[in-house]
Scaffold this active site. Structure first.
Site, PDB file in Angstrom:
ATOM      1  N   LYS A  16       1.002  -1.025   0.183  1.00 22.37           N
ATOM      2  CA  LYS A  16       0.108   0.005  -0.018  1.00 22.37           C
ATOM      3  C   LYS A  16       0.837   1.236   0.066  1.00 22.37           C
ATOM      4  O   LYS A  16       0.608   2.131  -0.937  1.00 22.37           O
ATOM      5  CB  LYS A  16      -0.999   0.104   1.259  1.00 22.37           C
ATOM      6  N   SER A  17       1.755   1.346   0.972  1.00 20.48           N
ATOM      7  CA  SER A  17       2.652   2.481   1.033  1.00 20.48           C
ATOM      8  C   SER A  17       3.330   2.984  -0.595  1.00 20.48           C
ATOM      9  O   SER A  17       3.380   3.905  -0.788  1.00 20.48           O
ATOM     10  CB  SER A  17       3.710   2.379   2.144  1.00 20.48           C
ATOM     11  N   ARG A  21       2.722   5.864  -3.192  1.00 25.87           N
ATOM     12  CA  ARG A  21       3.933   6.789  -3.661  1.00 25.87           C
ATOM     13  C   ARG A  21       4.268   6.526  -5.310  1.00 25.87           C
ATOM     14  O   ARG A  21       4.750   7.489  -5.880  1.00 25.87           O
ATOM     15  CB  ARG A  21       5.187   6.378  -2.888  1.00 25.87           C
ATOM     16  N   GLY A  89      -4.969   8.089   5.425  1.00 29.97           N
ATOM     17  CA  GLY A  89      -4.181   8.919   6.090  1.00 29.97           C
ATOM     18  C   GLY A  89      -2.953   9.118   5.032  1.00 29.97           C
ATOM     19  O   GLY A  89      -2.445  10.470   5.041  1.00 29.97           O
ATOM     20  N   ARG A 117      -8.536  12.273  12.578  1.00 33.20           N
ATOM     21  CA  ARG A 117      -7.139  12.074  12.834  1.00 33.20           C
ATOM     22  C   ARG A 117      -6.295  13.380  12.609  1.00 33.20           C
ATOM     23  O   ARG A 117      -6.582  14.258  12.246  1.00 33.20           O
ATOM     24  CB  ARG A 117      -6.501  10.942  11.927  1.00 33.20           C
ATOM     25  N   SER A 160       7.258   9.364  11.893  1.00 29.95           N
ATOM     26  CA  SER A 160       6.296   9.071  11.130  1.00 29.95           C
ATOM     27  C   SER A 160       6.680   9.134   9.588  1.00 29.95           C
ATOM     28  O   SER A 160       7.009  10.327   9.181  1.00 29.95           O
ATOM     29  CB  SER A 160       5.121   9.841  11.485  1.00 29.95           C
ATOM     30  N   ASP A 310       1.847  -1.070  12.033  1.00 24.78           N
ATOM     31  CA  ASP A 310       0.597  -1.419  11.531  1.00 24.78           C
ATOM     32  C   ASP A 310       0.365  -2.834  11.824  1.00 24.78           C
ATOM     33  O   ASP A 310      -0.913  -3.311  11.526  1.00 24.78           O
ATOM     34  CB  ASP A 310       0.490  -1.284   9.924  1.00 24.78           C
ATOM     35  N   LYS A 337      -4.493   6.208  14.864  1.00 24.71           N
ATOM     36  CA  LYS A 337      -4.514   5.332  13.499  1.00 24.71           C
ATOM     37  C   LYS A 337      -6.146   5.314  12.976  1.00 24.71           C
ATOM     38  O   LYS A 337      -6.918   6.256  13.526  1.00 24.71           O
ATOM     39  CB  LYS A 337      -3.922   4.088  13.518  1.00 24.71           C
ATOM     40  N   ARG A 383      -7.598  -3.061   9.852  1.00 25.94           N
ATOM     41  CA  ARG A 383      -6.436  -3.873  10.182  1.00 25.94           C
ATOM     42  C   ARG A 383      -7.005  -4.560  11.651  1.00 25.94           C
ATOM     43  O   ARG A 383      -6.817  -6.090  11.755  1.00 25.94           O
ATOM     44  CB  ARG A 383      -5.191  -3.188  10.578  1.00 25.94           C
TER      45      ARG A 383
HETATM   46  C1  S3P Z   1       2.367   4.938   6.248  1.00 25.93           C
HETATM   47  C2  S3P Z   1       2.924   5.154   7.211  1.00 25.93           C
HETATM   48  C3  S3P Z   1       2.453   5.002   8.675  1.00 25.93           C
HETATM   49  C4  S3P Z   1       1.571   3.551   8.674  1.00 25.93           C
HETATM   50  C5  S3P Z   1       0.596   3.821   7.597  1.00 25.93           C
HETATM   51  C6  S3P Z   1       1.127   4.131   6.420  1.00 25.93           C
HETATM   52  C7  S3P Z   1       2.975   5.415   4.828  1.00 25.93           C
HETATM   53  O1  S3P Z   1       1.870   5.716   9.362  1.00 25.93           O
HETATM   54  O2  S3P Z   1       0.998   3.322   9.915  1.00 25.93           O
HETATM   55  O3  S3P Z   1      -0.218   2.933   7.473  1.00 25.93           O
HETATM   56  O4  S3P Z   1       2.595   4.876   3.709  1.00 25.93           O
HETATM   57  O5  S3P Z   1       3.829   6.358   4.925  1.00 25.93           O
HETATM   58  P1  S3P Z   1       2.680   6.954  10.072  1.00 25.93           P
HETATM   59  O6  S3P Z   1       3.687   7.662   9.316  1.00 25.93           O
HETATM   60  O7  S3P Z   1       1.716   8.059  10.667  1.00 25.93           O
HETATM   61  O8  S3P Z   1       3.088   6.278  11.321  1.00 25.93           O
END
Ligand code: S3P
Length: 427
Positions: A16-17, A21, A89, A117, A160, A310, A337, A383
């Site tokens: 996902k991350s 990006r 987020g 959030r 973060s 996570d 979260k 989750r």
């Molecule tokens: C993420 C960063 C994390 C993670 C989120 C995805 C990201 O959050 O918990 O599920 O893709 O950068 P934080 O950066 O707020 O810890």
């Protein structure tokens, strides 16, 4: 005790991350990028929708290989509607950084969970760079009026990746230098992908600096399987009584693998095979063996927390089946979260009859082998649904989930894969 045997293979969807990006950098590059294996989850659709509203040319995410023609480093256009980030987020915070470098106003909105959030954590550094950011208290709706930005050297109070990436992306779009210092190292996918796009990124311990750029090179990315999604199946295999389960092509970036290390400390056998590098990210096959009757409690805290952030709801669920008391500390971020994951995980474990306790910055869970019964209230938190889904797949437990559909936020097909793996192996 009823036994569970695991066997064969479970292939998890894309990270996902990295998917978020990849879409953002492709949209900002000069030329055609290709992205293979993108995650087609609700959160990634939110990013594609926001980029589309900003004038980026987004192909349908269902295409096997996405070809994205970028608009250039500052090539996005003023949106005519608010930017709906849904539950995501990452979409909100990273795209706020992208928009901060563009000379127009954008308004970010989201669902009920996202609207609770905290956003000041990104509003402050982006304002320091020169953007005008307005919030409702600490939350959405958030308006970002971007423009000419200044270089920044920011010390973040939290580890973060979302704060870090918002600043790095703003700097890249704004054509200025940025340094971000963190108390511990958060996931570094942005840094790796920015390097692939030709940005000079210098990491030094827990700080990172990006140099100003004129333009971004197109990228060519194969998105690895998401270790946070693989974690559910590695946990299921570890909780099983017999067999082993193979998970091919899982991303094993060391900023993401803390859960697997914690599970090994609990007595699980997890092997790594066929390790390789794909597009700047380590990828491998994970082979997880059954250890269900011999798992023991562990402690998690400090610098490893960001590497398993996570997966902590899942760790708490595994701890419900491990001998002794597991303790997680230094994880206050869990409270902000998709739900307050300290409160929601502990409350749900107690509903099932598990001994569990909230700490201000973590939790304690005492394991047992008694059957677990009850209904899980997820608060729409994907989750939570999946972590308790794993406990529910163990023979002898009777667990219902109030809203299983929220898994689509990060893992479409989760329930089908879970019943295929657990169902094919019930004895
Ligand atoms: C993420 C960063 C994390 C993670 C989120 C995805 C990201 O959050 O918990 O599920 O893709 O950068 P934080 O950066 O707020 O810890």
């Amino acid at each position: 005790m009823a036994s569970l045997t695991v066997s064969g293979e479970a292939r998890v969807p894309g990270d996902k991350s990295i998917s978020h990006r990849a879409l953002m950098l492709s949209a900002l590059a000069d030329g055609r990028s290709t992205v293979r294996g993108i995650l087609q989850s609700a959160d990634v659709h939110s990013t594609a929708g926001v980029l589309g509203a900003l004038g980026a040319m987004m192909p349908p995410l269902g295409d096997e290989t996405l070809v994205v023609t970028g608009r250039g480093r500052r090539g996005l256009r003023a949106p005519s509607t608010p930017l709906d980030c849904g539950n995501s987020g990452t979409t909100t915070r990273l795209m706020a950084g992208v928009c901060a470098g563009h000379p127009f106003e954008s308004v970010f909105i989201g669902d009920a969970s996202l609207s609770r959030r905290p956003m000041r954590r990104i509003a402050r550094p982006l304002a320091e760079m020169g953007a005008e950011v307005t919030l409702a208290g600490d939350s959405l709706p958030m308006s970002v009026r971007g423009g000419a930005l200044r270089a920044i050297d920011w010390t973040s109070e939290k580890a973060s990746a979302q704060i870090k990436s918002a600043i790095l992306l703003a700097a890249v779009v704004g054509g200025v230098e940025a340094t971000v210092r963190e108390p511990e190292r958060s996931r570094d996918h942005s840094e790796r992908m920015l390097r692939a796009a030709g940005v000079q990124v210098t990491a030094n311990g827990t700080s990172v600096t990006v140099a100003p750029v004129e333009s971004l090179d197109p990228i060519d990315i194969v998105v690895p399987g998401d270790p946070s999604s693989a974690a559910f199946f590695v946990a299921l295999a570890a909780l099983a009584t017999n067999g082993e389960l193979r998970l091919p092509a899982v991303g094993l970036n060391p900023t993401r693998t803390g859960f697997f290390d914690a599970l090994r400390r609990m007595g699980a056998a997890i092997r790594v095979e066929d390790e390789r590098d794909e597009g700047g990210e380590p990828v491998a096959t994970l082979v997880a063996s059954a250890s269900g009757t011999s798992l023991r409690a562990t402690r998690a805290g400090g610098a490893e927390i960001p590497t398993m952030i996570d997966e902590l709801p899942l760790l708490a669920c595994v701890a419900a089946r491990a001998a002794g008391t597991t303790e997680v500390t230094g994880a206050a971020e869990l409270r902000v979260k998709e739900s307050d994951r300290i409160a929601t995980v502990v409350a749900n474990l107690r509903t099932l009859g598990v001994e569990a306790e909230e700490l201000e910055d973590g939790l304690r869970v005492t394991g047992s082998d008694r059957p677990l019964r009850g209904r899980i209230v997820t608060h729409g938190d994907h989750r939570l649904a999946m972590a308790f889904g794993v406990l529910g797949a163990l023979p002898g437990n009777e667990i219902t989930i109030d809203d299983p559909s929220c898994a689509v936020v990060s893992f479409p097909g989760f329930w089908e894969l879970l019943s295929a793996v657990a169902g094919r192996s019930h004895r």
